[in-house]
Design an enzyme around this catalytic site. Structure first.
Site, mmCIF file in Angstrom:
data_model
loop_
_atom_site.group_PDB
_atom_site.id
_atom_site.type_symbol
_atom_site.label_atom_id
_atom_site.label_comp_id
_atom_site.label_asym_id
_atom_site.label_seq_id
_atom_site.Cartn_x
_atom_site.Cartn_y
_atom_site.Cartn_z
ATOM 1 C CE LYS A 187 -4.288 1.532 2.214
ATOM 2 N NZ LYS A 187 -5.000 1.903 1.019
HETATM 3 N N1 PMP Z 1 -7.965 -1.755 -2.838
HETATM 4 C C1 PMP Z 1 -7.421 -0.539 -2.747
HETATM 5 C C2 PMP Z 1 -6.678 0.008 -3.913
HETATM 6 C C3 PMP Z 1 -7.556 0.213 -1.572
HETATM 7 O O1 PMP Z 1 -7.004 1.429 -1.469
HETATM 8 C C4 PMP Z 1 -8.311 -0.316 -0.504
HETATM 9 C C5 PMP Z 1 -8.501 0.495 0.746
HETATM 10 N N2 PMP Z 1 -7.448 0.326 1.652
HETATM 11 C C6 PMP Z 1 -8.859 -1.609 -0.647
HETATM 12 C C7 PMP Z 1 -8.664 -2.292 -1.830
HETATM 13 C C8 PMP Z 1 -9.617 -2.245 0.478
HETATM 14 O O2 PMP Z 1 -8.727 -2.588 1.518
HETATM 15 P P1 PMP Z 1 -9.189 -2.627 3.038
HETATM 16 O O3 PMP Z 1 -10.402 -3.429 3.106
HETATM 17 O O4 PMP Z 1 -8.022 -3.246 3.731
HETATM 18 O O5 PMP Z 1 -9.420 -1.208 3.448
#
Ligand code: PMP
Length: 312
Positions: free
Chosen positions: A160
């Site tokens: 991320k």
């Molecule tokens: N994909 C992307 C590109 C994201 O930014 C997010 C948000 N963090 C998610 C999927 C979903 O991840 P999460 O459920 O861990 O927030």
């Protein structure tokens, strides 16, 4: 100065810095190259109104450190210490409503392309952030962006990294300008990847289908939570596999999920209705169960909640 109501201070590598003064120099590598890694985390009020609990805090902090490791950024704090910082930050802010936490690890150096070898700097901030009721209730319309998702062998979405979101911004701005709520993105190979800040599920003949972890996705914590409770508690089958773009037009329901998106019904893609163009029955069931979990009503999932205050 950006005014965010309720935000008082930022925790930066062990120091408390007033919100107004929490700035970073323009020559920082974090700013110049988007080299930070981050998490977005929600804290929810309990249904009885007495508690504030952070949803999947340990999992988010773990993923933050994994992302940092991929960039060789090692902050001089442990995961456990950052979990405590997050809880203390929320408790010091005395929020009486749903809120959001944003921790970041970033290179502490300036002008250099390769930085942050050790230690990486780390900061956490927080602000009140309500559940997105309107879109969660009514659903959204998406358009498939002409911008492909960054491929995992170039800039892995599973890590991320702040810079990944430049790709998301391109796609979102294209599709918002075209009148959609947001973009859906394809892999270089043309299968469905994910949204700009969320994962995607489709529902077909009562089963959940979602792009697998090799479909250039961030392996969402909400996604993984849904996979677990859908199978174990709602008796649904889940397939993680490659998903063809054309499957969107032959499915019964679709929804996006993520920390910010929560569980958000998708009503149409490229102006073609999903099912009858309204939030579907299984999506509604998943939403209902999800909100019970995050608001502390399902005791078997209390371990997904870290209490800030109010837990007996
Ligand atoms: N994909 C992307 C590109 C994201 O930014 C997010 C948000 N963090 C998610 C999927 C979903 O991840 P999460 O459920 O861990 O927030």
């Amino acid at each position: 100065m950006l005014n965010v109501p309720g935000a008082k201070y930022v925790w930066i590598s062990g120091k408390i810095v007033e919100w107004e003064n929490a700035s970073i120099h323009v020559s920082s590598s974090a700013f110049l190259y988007g080299a930070g890694v981050f998490e977005g985390i929600r804290a929810y009020k309990s249904s009885n109104g007495n508690e504030l609990n952070v949803f999947q805090l340990d999992g988010h902090v773990k993923r933050l450190f994994e992302s940092g490791k991929a960039h060789r950024m090692y902050p001089s704090f442990t995961e456990k210490e950052i979990v405590e910082v997050c809880v203390n930050l929320l408790s010091d802010h005395k929020f009486k409503e749903d809120s959001y936490l944003r921790p970041l690890i970033y290179p502490g150096d300036h002008l250099q392309l390769l930085g942050g070898v050790p230690p990486g700097e780390i900061c956490v901030f927080t602000f009140p952030f309500l559940s997105r009721n309107e879109k969660v209730q009514n659903g959204v319309k998406l358009g498939v962006s002409a911008w492909r998702k960054i491929p995992g062998d170039a800039l892995p979405p599973r890590i991320k990294t702040c810079g990944n979101y430049v790709n998301s911004r391109l796609a979102r701005s294209q599709m918002k300008t075209a009148g959609f709520d947001d973009a859906l993105m394809l892999t270089k190979g043309g299968t469905i990847s994910e949204g700009t800040g969320s994962n995607l599920f489709i529902v077909k003949n009562g089963a959940l289908v979602t792009p697998d972890v090799t479909s250039d996705i961030l392996e969402g914590i909400t996604r993984n939570s849904i996979i677990e409770f859908a199978q174990n508690d709602l008796g649904l089958t889940v397939q993680e596999r490659k998903v063809a773009r054309s499957e969107l037009f032959a499915c019964d329901e679709a929804f996006q999920c993520g920390t910010v998106a929560e569980i958000m019904p998708v009503n149409s893609v490229d102006h073609i209705n999903i099912g009858d163009g309204k939030p579907g029955e299984i999506t509604r069931k998943l939403q209902e169960y999800f909100f019970k979990i995050v608001r502390g009503e399902i005791s078997k999932y209390r371990h997904w909640l870290t209490p800030v205050y109010g837990k007996k």
